[in-house]
Write a protein that holds these residues in place. Structure first.
Motif, PDB file in Angstrom:
ATOM      1  N   PRO A 188       0.841  -1.204   0.000  1.00 33.53           N
ATOM      2  CA  PRO A 188       0.000   0.000   0.000  1.00 33.53           C
ATOM      3  C   PRO A 188       0.872   1.248   0.000  1.00 33.53           C
ATOM      4  CG  PRO A 188      -0.776  -1.589   1.616  1.00 33.53           C
ATOM      5  CD  PRO A 188       0.536  -2.086   1.128  1.00 33.53           C
ATOM      6  N   TYR A 222      -3.986   6.088   2.494  1.00 30.70           N
ATOM      7  CA  TYR A 222      -3.070   4.947   2.492  1.00 30.70           C
ATOM      8  C   TYR A 222      -3.853   3.728   2.021  1.00 30.70           C
ATOM      9  CZ  TYR A 222       0.617   1.776   4.067  1.00 30.70           C
ATOM     10  OH  TYR A 222       1.616   0.839   4.131  1.00 30.70           O
ATOM     11  N   THR A 234      -6.582  -2.117   3.258  1.00 28.79           N
ATOM     12  CA  THR A 234      -6.103  -1.170   4.285  1.00 28.79           C
ATOM     13  C   THR A 234      -7.237  -0.776   5.239  1.00 28.79           C
ATOM     14  OG1 THR A 234      -6.446   0.618   2.685  1.00 28.79           O
ATOM     15  CG2 THR A 234      -4.198  -0.242   2.926  1.00 28.79           C
ATOM     16  N   GLY A 264      -4.923   6.227   8.573  1.00 28.25           N
ATOM     17  CA  GLY A 264      -4.942   5.805   7.179  1.00 28.25           C
ATOM     18  C   GLY A 264      -5.142   6.963   6.214  1.00 28.25           C
TER      19      GLY A 264
END
Length: 885
Positions: free
Chosen positions: A743, A772, A852, A876
């Motif tokens: 990622p 992310y 993610t 994130g």
């Protein structure tokens, strides 16, 4: 005689005696035969449990042990053996290829490892060489130790005797014993004490032997001992029963105390006359007792007057008369010699004359002894002179006796001056202490309060207390935890030990607990002995100290109990502190790691790279992965979090290290498997696609020919099947890309820039937002855009907005003005195969986001348009301003 201490020239190397342990009897027999050929003494046994029964320390010179992977009892046994200081060499001889087990065995205490195979004799040759090396090394260490023991025994500065039991004969004596008794070693060794008539009272001798057998030791026993010359002397014995090579012995030191006992008797009589006196009475007693002890005609205890021209005889005992405070000129007297020497003695000299004005016109001195009186600050305070008209009697330890009485006299003279000075300054002192900012108390030695200044009253006494009558005794305010300390300090001060800092816990009249710090001094107050105490309230400081101690303990527990390795580095790369987990991670002890530098274990290249990393790290810290080198040379993968702080003016770098070797190995294996699976999937999809394309061509050819109507439905079904296979292949190609790459941070603005259609108005309101996510995040927004194009029946409007939730998550909202999604289908649309097109779009979108931990759901109102919400967890996402993009 069974034992004697060996001198260096008596040492010899013993034959090698080996214990061979192997569950394979054939190997045992072969080794015994091999050992016989090599002139090696050997025992053998089958397995650990039999070896444990016959093994004892010092019995064997070496042990060869073989064991299997599941036989860890050897490791625990060798660990306990080393903890008991058994230095016997152990060799690990095994077929096992379990490296971790072998390393654990070597770390536990095995000295050498040799791998066993099916052929024994070649291995026995290597084994024999290693056995000889280890045994010779160990024997040399033992022999060196024995040499040192022998040298120590024979050259002891006191008489030393070793007697064997139970026969009670001299096994060995040292040189000083022979010198003091007059016997030779051949006359003593091997014989019993009664053979020499050593002991004057044999009942004392038998009682000593009985006590030794019953208690095992004697301490300070005094017995009369007969020398070879017949002289009887007093000796003091210190004896203990010991075991040497499984035999019992009595080892004794013998101290000649004949002169000491005679001197002690006289000295005790002298000192007994001094007890219970102080001040001038004590000085007068000193001169009188010294006159009696030395049988002297005159004893002068004098103090130098300013300029060192005259002496003031504070106390003089002359011809059995006490004379006080008489001064005389120093010049021409024997006391003048003491200005250059601290101690003078001449028991029998040529006649000297000594004049004391108005007392003795002419004193003919034959024997004299004198000593300087030193003040506490080291200056010459005065003298003690002992004069005799005849030869002066000088008993043993006269110098020591004079030193004791000089010290006593010096203390008493200084005490007299101190009392005079304190009495003179008492008035000034009262004024000073009353207005002192610190608390001041004056107590008698029973704790009764004689004086308390205002500051002391504020700390200890009630607010309305204005005089000492408010408290009868200071012990009323001392907390139980400090009472014993206070009473002990009272006793110390009363004996002259004062001027030290002490801390006590008090209970005030209000019930409050307060800590005070104090320093006390013995004084004279209103003519009586008392204690002057300065106190300060340190309650606040004690609370801070206790809190700091608790915090240090808490941090130490966190560090020691942490499963992660923790190491604190200095900026030069050296180790400031380390916990046990980090030391174990590298295979070293904590003490070993503290002597190392970061590049000793960090596999990042040249030293200057590590130093630069330490230099640039700050309080924001850093997080990275690296590899560390263990003590055994193996490498491990490590995840490291760092932060820097200044401690006592020095920059320190805290590193929290986690061993991720297993995780990294799994990750590398998974990447390898994924590559193989992707290759297999690519080849399979390629082959199926080729075959399907050919099938589609054949079906189209059939369609061009005129088929009868009965065959047409079958042909249509075949076309549908071909199209379905093509869609499945297309989905497989897209799905296999999900999660392949790491990622990364992706800008929402950039991945939505390519979404364009003339019939769609797209409003983007999430500038500066980075997510992310998997590299295929762009596919998610393409699918949402494609759904809008397919289902909106008029010119469409799409809004992309972002908002934060109360839980600090970020919600990305995709909203259009199409027909929307029915409530019953809001979850169905994310299932694989659902939809009018491929049926894979939203299913694939959810899979991509889930990598993610991003969730997606449809929350729109049917008939008003579709609304998709994507929830990004905290951490994130990040939002950058225009300068950072």
């Amino acid at each position: 005689m069974d034992f004697k201490f060996k001198r260096h020239d008596e040492m010899e190397i013993k034959p090698v005696f080996v214990l061979y342990v192997d569950e394979n009897k054939a190997f045992c027999d072969e080794f015994l035969e091999f050992a016989k050929q090599k002139s090696i003494l050997a025992d053998s046994c089958a397995g650990f449990h039999e070896a444990k029964k016959i093994y004892t320390p010092l019995k064997y010179d070496c042990v060869i042990a073989g064991f299997f992977d599941d036989d860890k009892e050897w490791i625990e046994f060798i660990r306990n053996t080393r903890e008991n200081n058994d230095k016997t060499p152990f060799i690990l001889f095994t077929k096992s290829e379990n490296k971790s087990l072998i390393i654990e065995a070597l770390n536990a205490g095995f000295d050498y490892y040799l791998k066993k195979d099916s052929t024994s004799y070649p291995l026995f040759d290597s084994l024999s060489e290693k056995v000889n090396f280890l045994v010779k090394k160990n024997q040399k260490e033992v022999l060196n130790l024995e040499t040192r023991k022998g040298t120590l025994f024979y050259n002891m500065p006191v008489p030393f005797v070793l007697i064997s039991l139970p026969e009670v004969v001299f096994a060995e004596v040292n040189d000083l014993f022979l010198k003091s008794t007059g016997y030779s070693r051949d006359e003593v060794v091997g014989k019993s004490p009664p053979d020499f008539d050593f002991f004057v009272d044999m009942d004392d001798y038998y009682s000593m032997i009985h006590t030794l057998r019953k208690k095992g030791y004697i301490s300070g026993l005094e017995l009369r001992f007969r020398m070879k010359s017949g002289e009887i002397r007093m000796y003091r014995f210190f004896s203990r029963v010991i075991t040497i090579e499984k035999k019992a012995y009595v080892i004794s030191t013998v101290e000649d105390i004949t002169e000491l006992k005679a001197s002690e008797k006289s000295f005790q009589m002298l000192v007994s006359g001094m007890s219970g006196t102080s001040g001038r009475a004590s000085l007068n007693r000193i001169t009188k007792e010294l006159s009696t002890y030395f049988d002297a005609d005159c004893v002068i205890l004098g103090e130098y007057m300013p300029g060192y021209k005259k002496i003031n005889a504070i106390s003089m005992y002359l011809d059995n008369k006490l004379i006080l405070d008489k001064s005389f000129s120093l010049k021409g007297t024997l006391c003048e010699e003491l200005l250059e020497k601290e101690y003078c003695i001449n028991p029998d000299c040529k006649s000297s004359e000594f004049y004391i004005e108005d007392i003795v016109d002419k004193f003919c001195v034959r024997g004299y002894l004198g000593s300087v009186l030193y003040a506490k600050d080291g200056r010459n305070l005065g003298v003690i002179c002992i004069l005799s008209r005849k030869k002066l009697k000088v008993p043993p330890y006269s110098r020591e006796i004079i030193d004791i009485f000089s010290s006593k006299a010096s203390g008493e003279i200084e005490r007299l001056h101190a009392l005079e000075e304190l009495s003179e300054s008492e008035r000034k002192f009262r004024t000073l202490v009353e207005y002192s900012l610190g608390g001041i108390l004056i107590l008698d030695f029973n704790g009764n309060v004689l004086f308390a200044n205002e500051s002391a009253r504020r700390i200890v006494f009630p607010e309305d207390c204005t005089d000492v009558s408010c408290s009868a005794n200071v012990m009323d305010f001392i907390a139980p935890a400090s009472r014993e300390d206070v009473l002990l300090d009272f006793e110390k001060v009363s004996q002259g030990t004062d001027g030290y800092i002490a801390q006590y816990l008090l209970n005030t009249v209000k019930g409050e607990e307060r800590w005070i710090e104090s320093i006390g001094k013995a004084i004279t107050f209103e003519g009586s002995p008392a204690i002057l105490i300065s106190i300060g309230d340190i309650t606040g400081r004690k609370k801070i100290e206790m809190a700091l101690k608790d915090e240090i303990t808490r941090r130490r527990i966190l560090q020691d109990q942490s499963r992660d390795g923790i190491v604190v580095l200095r900026e030069d790369g050296s180790v400031f502190e380390v916990n046990e987990s980090f030391a174990n991670m590298l295979g070293y002890s904590i003490d070993d790691v503290k002597k190392m530098y970061v590049w000793d274990w960090n596999n990042t290249g040249p030293d200057y790279i590590a130093l630069e990393m330490l230099r640039i790290v700050d309080e924001k810290g850093d997080h990275f992965e690296t590899r560390h080198i263990r003590k055994d040379g193996t490498e491990i993968d490590v995840d490291i979090s760092t932060t820097a702080a200044i401690f006592s003016g020095e920059k320190l770098i805290l590193c929290i290290c986690r061993d991720i070797t297993s995780w990294k190995n799994s990750e590398r294996a998974l990447i390898s498997v994924n590559k193989k699976l992707n290759l297999l999937s690519y080849i399979t999809c390629h082959d199926i696609s080729n075959k399907t394309n050919g099938l589609e061509i054949f079906i189209s050819l059939l369609d061009e020919n005129q088929l009868n109507s009965d065959m047409r439905p079958y042909l249509d079904e075949a076309k549908k099947a071909v199209h379905s296979i093509m869609h499945q292949i297309e989905f497989t190609r897209e799905y296999e890309k999900v999660g392949v790459k790491e990622p990364l941070w992706i800008s929402l603005e950039k991945i939505t820039e390519g979404l364009f259609d003339a019939n769609v108005c797209l409003n983007f309101n999430c500038k500066g937002v980075y997510i992310y996510a998997d590299a295929m995040l762009e596919k998610v927004f393409y699918n949402l855009f494609d759904n809008t194009l397919r289902h909106a029946k008029r010119a469409a409007v799409v809004d992309i907005n972002c908002r934060k939730t109360d839980e600090s998550n970020l919600v990305i909202i995709w909203e259009d003005n199409g027909p929307g999604i029915e409530d019953s289908k809001k979850e169905e649309i994310f299932k694989r195969g659902y939809g009018k097109n491929t049926g894979f779009g939203l299913f694939l979108a959810r899979e991509i986001l889930d990598i993610t931990k991003i969730t997606i759901c449809e929350t729109g109102v049917f008939g008003e348009g579709a609304r998709f919400e994507m929830s990004v967890p905290m951490g994130g996402y990040k939002i950058k301003d225009s300068d950072e993009r």
